[in-house]
Design a protein around this motif. Structure first.
Motif, PDB file in Angstrom:
ATOM      1  N   ARG A   1     -10.625  54.484 -44.250  1.00 30.87           N
ATOM      2  CA  ARG A   1     -10.818  55.759 -43.556  1.00 30.87           C
ATOM      3  C   ARG A   1     -11.252  56.764 -44.596  1.00 30.87           C
ATOM      4  O   ARG A   1     -11.387  56.447 -45.766  1.00 30.87           O
ATOM      5  CB  ARG A   1      -9.548  56.220 -42.848  1.00 30.87           C
ATOM      6  CG  ARG A   1      -8.350  56.366 -43.772  1.00 30.87           C
ATOM      7  CD  ARG A   1      -7.089  56.619 -42.979  1.00 30.87           C
ATOM      8  NE  ARG A   1      -5.945  56.480 -43.840  1.00 30.87           N
ATOM      9  CZ  ARG A   1      -5.120  57.455 -44.137  1.00 30.87           C
ATOM     10  NH1 ARG A   1      -5.292  58.646 -43.624  1.00 30.87           N
ATOM     11  NH2 ARG A   1      -4.096  57.255 -44.939  1.00 30.87           N
ATOM     12  N   LEU A   2     -11.452  57.987 -44.184  1.00 25.08           N
ATOM     13  CA  LEU A   2     -11.850  59.009 -45.142  1.00 25.08           C
ATOM     14  C   LEU A   2     -10.717  59.272 -46.123  1.00 25.08           C
ATOM     15  O   LEU A   2      -9.534  59.199 -45.770  1.00 25.08           O
ATOM     16  CB  LEU A   2     -12.212  60.304 -44.401  1.00 25.08           C
ATOM     17  CG  LEU A   2     -13.455  60.236 -43.515  1.00 25.08           C
ATOM     18  CD1 LEU A   2     -13.631  61.555 -42.771  1.00 25.08           C
ATOM     19  CD2 LEU A   2     -14.683  59.937 -44.345  1.00 25.08           C
ATOM     20  N   LEU A   3     -11.079  59.568 -47.332  1.00 31.10           N
ATOM     21  CA  LEU A   3     -10.068  59.851 -48.342  1.00 31.10           C
ATOM     22  C   LEU A   3      -9.369  61.170 -48.050  1.00 31.10           C
ATOM     23  O   LEU A   3      -9.996  62.140 -47.622  1.00 31.10           O
ATOM     24  CB  LEU A   3     -10.719  59.905 -49.728  1.00 31.10           C
ATOM     25  CG  LEU A   3     -11.349  58.603 -50.211  1.00 31.10           C
ATOM     26  CD1 LEU A   3     -12.042  58.832 -51.542  1.00 31.10           C
ATOM     27  CD2 LEU A   3     -10.305  57.514 -50.350  1.00 31.10           C
ATOM     28  N   GLN A   4      -8.092  61.187 -48.280  1.00 26.73           N
ATOM     29  CA  GLN A   4      -7.297  62.387 -48.069  1.00 26.73           C
ATOM     30  C   GLN A   4      -6.876  62.941 -49.426  1.00 26.73           C
ATOM     31  O   GLN A   4      -6.413  62.187 -50.281  1.00 26.73           O
ATOM     32  CB  GLN A   4      -6.051  62.071 -47.234  1.00 26.73           C
ATOM     33  CG  GLN A   4      -6.362  61.479 -45.878  1.00 26.73           C
ATOM     34  CD  GLN A   4      -7.110  62.469 -44.995  1.00 26.73           C
ATOM     35  OE1 GLN A   4      -6.795  63.648 -44.981  1.00 26.73           O
ATOM     36  NE2 GLN A   4      -8.107  61.977 -44.275  1.00 26.73           N
ATOM     37  N   PRO A   5      -7.040  64.242 -49.654  1.00 21.39           N
ATOM     38  CA  PRO A   5      -6.651  64.788 -50.954  1.00 21.39           C
ATOM     39  C   PRO A   5      -5.135  64.761 -51.122  1.00 21.39           C
ATOM     40  O   PRO A   5      -4.376  64.883 -50.156  1.00 21.39           O
ATOM     41  CB  PRO A   5      -7.169  66.228 -50.906  1.00 21.39           C
ATOM     42  CG  PRO A   5      -7.254  66.554 -49.454  1.00 21.39           C
ATOM     43  CD  PRO A   5      -7.574  65.265 -48.763  1.00 21.39           C
ATOM     44  N   LEU A   6      -4.720  64.588 -52.377  1.00 17.25           N
ATOM     45  CA  LEU A   6      -3.296  64.636 -52.677  1.00 17.25           C
ATOM     46  C   LEU A   6      -2.816  66.076 -52.642  1.00 17.25           C
ATOM     47  O   LEU A   6      -3.574  66.995 -52.976  1.00 17.25           O
ATOM     48  CB  LEU A   6      -3.036  64.044 -54.070  1.00 17.25           C
ATOM     49  CG  LEU A   6      -3.330  62.554 -54.219  1.00 17.25           C
ATOM     50  CD1 LEU A   6      -3.234  62.157 -55.685  1.00 17.25           C
ATOM     51  CD2 LEU A   6      -2.373  61.736 -53.390  1.00 17.25           C
ATOM     52  N   PRO A   7      -1.576  66.295 -52.260  1.00 16.84           N
ATOM     53  CA  PRO A   7      -1.074  67.675 -52.255  1.00 16.84           C
ATOM     54  C   PRO A   7      -0.977  68.216 -53.684  1.00 16.84           C
ATOM     55  O   PRO A   7      -0.672  67.483 -54.617  1.00 16.84           O
ATOM     56  CB  PRO A   7       0.310  67.561 -51.618  1.00 16.84           C
ATOM     57  CG  PRO A   7       0.694  66.128 -51.778  1.00 16.84           C
ATOM     58  CD  PRO A   7      -0.575  65.345 -51.789  1.00 16.84           C
ATOM     59  N   ILE A   8      -1.262  69.517 -53.830  1.00 14.79           N
ATOM     60  CA  ILE A   8      -1.197  70.140 -55.149  1.00 14.79           C
ATOM     61  C   ILE A   8       0.270  70.408 -55.483  1.00 14.79           C
ATOM     62  O   ILE A   8       0.974  71.068 -54.718  1.00 14.79           O
ATOM     63  CB  ILE A   8      -2.007  71.449 -55.179  1.00 14.79           C
ATOM     64  CG1 ILE A   8      -3.468  71.138 -54.873  1.00 14.79           C
ATOM     65  CG2 ILE A   8      -1.857  72.148 -56.520  1.00 14.79           C
ATOM     66  CD1 ILE A   8      -4.323  72.365 -54.700  1.00 14.79           C
ATOM     67  N   PRO A   9       0.748  69.902 -56.640  1.00 21.81           N
ATOM     68  CA  PRO A   9       2.139  70.140 -56.992  1.00 21.81           C
ATOM     69  C   PRO A   9       2.392  71.620 -57.291  1.00 21.81           C
ATOM     70  O   PRO A   9       1.514  72.329 -57.776  1.00 21.81           O
ATOM     71  CB  PRO A   9       2.364  69.282 -58.240  1.00 21.81           C
ATOM     72  CG  PRO A   9       1.048  68.742 -58.625  1.00 21.81           C
ATOM     73  CD  PRO A   9       0.060  69.039 -57.575  1.00 21.81           C
TER      74      PRO A   9
END
Length: 138
Positions: free
Chosen positions: A90-98
């Motif tokens: 599927r489309l890549l999902q960005p990681l949450p910014i710490p």
């Protein structure tokens, strides 16, 4: 054993048909020419089974299928040209910014480095995702 002595003999029986075929093929001008053309051909193999089926129409040798599978799996041209036949997940999902330092980290081991004075040749690297600062442990 008798008064005249004894006779000891050893008989080795082995098939020589394959050796004769290989020797005859190495002397055959047409086969040598075809072999050179095949070795110099710039082509991609569809897969090992299809390549085997194509070759077996005209050639045969012991362990042919196994050798073709090994050759195709190690072919550099095929590895560079062929795309993996996988469905994209599927489309890549960005990681949450710490939000805080050292809240999210990544770790890796690096081996086979030149040995230090203490005979260590690997390191453990821990990287903070927010600041990109690294901690290296020997």
């Amino acid at each position: 054993m008798g008064d005249q002595g004894a006779l000891l003999a050893t008989l080795y029986v082995r098939p020589v048909l394959m050796e004769r075929i290989l020797a005859a093929q190495s002397q055959d001008l047409l086969i040598c020419t075809l072999r050179l053309e095949v070795e110099n051909a710039f082509a991609m193999h569809p897969d090992s089974t299809k390549t085997y089926r194509t070759l077996r129409e005209h050639y045969w040798w012991p362990f042919m299928k196994k050798q073709i599978a090994e050759y195709v799996s190690k072919c550099l041209i095929c590895q560079q040209v062929k795309a993996e036949w996988q469905k994209l997940s599927r489309l890549l999902q960005p990681l949450p910014i710490p939000e805080w330092k050292w809240e999210h980290i990544t770790m890796d081991f690096v081996f086979k480095l030149p040995p230090t004075l203490n005979k260590h040749d690997e390191v453990w690297v821990v990287v903070d995702r927010l600041t990109k600062s690294a901690q290296i442990n020997y």
